[in-house]
Design a protein around this motif. Structure first.
Motif, short mmCIF file in Angstrom:
data_model
loop_
_atom_site.label_atom_id
_atom_site.label_comp_id
_atom_site.label_asym_id
_atom_site.label_seq_id
_atom_site.Cartn_x
_atom_site.Cartn_y
_atom_site.Cartn_z
N LEU A 1 11.55 -9.86 -47.92
CA LEU A 1 10.41 -10.26 -48.74
C LEU A 1 9.95 -11.68 -48.41
CD1 LEU A 1 8.83 -8.81 -51.08
CD2 LEU A 1 10.14 -10.22 -52.66
N THR B 1 7.34 2.00 -52.44
CA THR B 1 8.66 1.58 -51.98
C THR B 1 9.66 2.73 -51.92
OG1 THR B 1 8.32 -0.69 -52.76
CG2 THR B 1 10.59 0.02 -52.42
N ARG C 1 8.17 -4.43 -47.16
CA ARG C 1 8.53 -5.59 -47.97
C ARG C 1 8.05 -6.90 -47.33
NH1 ARG C 1 11.89 -5.77 -52.01
NH2 ARG C 1 13.03 -7.60 -51.27
N GLN D 1 4.45 -7.03 -48.30
CA GLN D 1 4.38 -7.31 -49.73
C GLN D 1 4.68 -8.77 -50.03
OE1 GLN D 1 7.30 -5.30 -52.20
NE2 GLN D 1 5.83 -5.08 -53.88
#
Length: 501
Positions: free
Chosen positions: A117, A155, A170, A173
């Motif tokens: 992330l 997800t 991710r 994101q």
């Protein structure tokens, strides 16, 4: 975007102080029913949603994989919480496996999934501040809010497709979330009167803390009872709703808002008249690099987020391994510090604005006082946790109280960049995020190394290092921090040698 024709007649020219004072008196009665407080509430909800989306993988991952081992520690609490430990967690895993897929991911793959992330986080902050000026904060942030929420919904499907697809999702994101978290600060450069800046920003920021509390509180329960995919579906759906609210309520400036009253619009625009207009593409690069007040804020961001990542990365492990709580209750107990911070952060902003509006303290004094309170007292309590770990209730109380007091820093150095350069608030927020992510990259690695080298004294070293980093950041801020608008941030034509076009 800002209506330069209409705003120029209000902001660009000289402003009569009587007009500002009259408008302030007229709008002060509106209180929390004003449009600007409504914007702060929507930002609060959006930050709450983003926070839950950032942490939902940490909650869901233990039940997504075939790993039921719990860490142990010789420094166990002798005062046990009233819970069953290992048996309850094994039962939780068995129930979750019955309703959701389980994957054979190694610990190394799990680490990559959790950290993915942040892979693009270092690249997005600076461009996002310029994108906010080009596309407008309303459309940029609202679109990012919708995209990251849709990605959260997908997800579970990505996990079923393959780990590579999940990691790529991710990474995307994370980049989108950074753009959203950075660009939203440009709103306050046009919406927050100086004397209300602390309370408006702390209302918005409190959403992130509340999101941490909520995901810790209910995430484990949802994974157990419904299955881990529901964590992504529920909080992704909430994010989609927040994006619709964003487009309905949020506008780039008071001038373009269709529902704001004339009195409130005049009050906001006149209050901000002396701080200059948005910077466009010009940037006093050399002056910013030489600005010690700016560096004091950035260094404090690093030191403060060092502590934050200690909490988010290691607090559940500490409660589970040292205090011997089971995983389900560990989530609830880990949520308590964030709950206390959420409760105290808004009153802290209100108190800061009260002291400023009544002219009890100067803005510079308020920022430094609240920062010192938010560092020194929590440092003492947080460091003491190691020596009181034999008492379960005392340990939890120290962690909870330290987080509550630490929230005062949100009305201190953490909001100070809006004071020194309101025209560049989105850009400075981007710079502060880079230092925050830098702390996020270093803090877990260093602290994990400390605990692996010395299991007996590892937690003591983690707590002491966190306190030391925080105090060093505080000292630098107290020496060099300022709250006045800097010369390089004022509305004037910078020399060509100090501008980048």
């Amino acid at each position: 975007m800002f209506n330069t024709v209409e705003a120029g007649t209000i902001v660009g020219g000289p402003v009569n102080n009587d007009t500002v004072n009259m408008a302030q008196v007229q709008t002060s009665r509106k209180g929390f029913c004003s449009v600007r407080h409504g914007l702060a509430l929507i930002l609060h909800l959006c930050n709450l949603s983003i926070s839950t989306q950032q942490m939902n993988m940490s909650i869901a991952l233990p039940v997504m994989v075939n790993n039921t081992a719990l860490p142990s520690s010789p420094n166990a609490s002798t005062e046990r919480p009233p819970v069953d430990s290992q048996d309850n967690w094994n039962e939780t895993l068995n129930e979750s496996k019955a309703v959701a897929a389980v994957y054979d991911w190694s610990p190394e793959i799990q680490g990559v999934i959790l950290s993915s992330l942040n892979y693009g986080s270092f690249l997005a902050p600076i461009p996002s501040s310029y994108m906010a000026e080009v596309f407008g904060t309303r459309y940029l942030s609202g679109t990012c809010m919708f995209i990251t929420s849709v990605l959260a919904l997908f997800t579970p499907l990505a996990a079923d497709t393959g780990v590579t697809v999940l990691i790529v999702l991710r990474v995307i994101q994370g980049i989108v979330q950074v753009v959203l978290l950075t660009s939203q600060y440009s709103i306050w450069a046009r919406w927050a009167p100086p004397q209300e800046r602390s309370q408006l920003i702390t209302i918005a920021v409190a959403g992130s803390v509340l999101g941490c509390f909520i995901i810790f509180l209910v995430g484990g329960y949802l994974c157990q009872t419904i299955g881990w995919p529901c964590v992504f579906y529920i909080f992704g759906g909430i994010g989609c709703v927040c994006s619709f609210l964003w487009f309905a309520v949020i506008y780039d400036d008071p001038v373009s808002h269709p529902f704001i009253s004339t009195k409130e619009k005049e009050y906001i625009v006149c209050s901000l008249a002396q701080e200059g207009s948005p910077p466009g593409w010009s940037l006093p690069t050399k002056a910013m690099i030489k600005s010690l007040p700016l560096w004091s804020i950035l260094i404090f961001y690093f030191s403060d987020y060092w502590h934050f990542f200690v909490l988010t990365s290691f607090l559940p492990t500490f409660i589970t391994s040292v205090l011997q709580a089971n995983i389900r209750d560990s989530g609830i107990l880990s949520a308590l510090p964030f709950a206390s911070a959420c409760i105290c952060v808004v009153p802290g902003g209100l108190l800061a604005d009260f002291l400023l509006s009544r002219k009890i303290l100067r803005l510079n004094t308020i920022r430094k006082l609240f920062t010192a309170i938010g560092v020194l007292f929590p440092a003492v309590l947080f460091t003491s946790v190691y020596w009181v770990r034999s008492s379960f209730s005392t340990t939890i109380a120290f962690l909870t109280i330290s987080s509550a007091i630490k929230s005062f820093a949100q009305s201190g150095a953490l909001v100070n960049f809006v004071d020194i350069a309101p025209r560049y608030s989105a850009l400075l927020r981007a710079l502060s995020q880079i230092f925050s992510y830098l702390a996020g990259a270093i803090s877990p690695t260093v602290n994990g190394f400390l605990m692996s080298q010395d299991p007996e004294l590892g937690w003591r070293n983690v707590f002491l290092l966190s306190a030391a980093v925080g105090i060093l950041g505080l000292i630098f801020y107290l020496i060099f921090g300022q709250a006045e608008v800097q010369d390089w941030a004022k509305c004037r034509h910078a020399p060509a040698s100090e501008r980048t076009e």
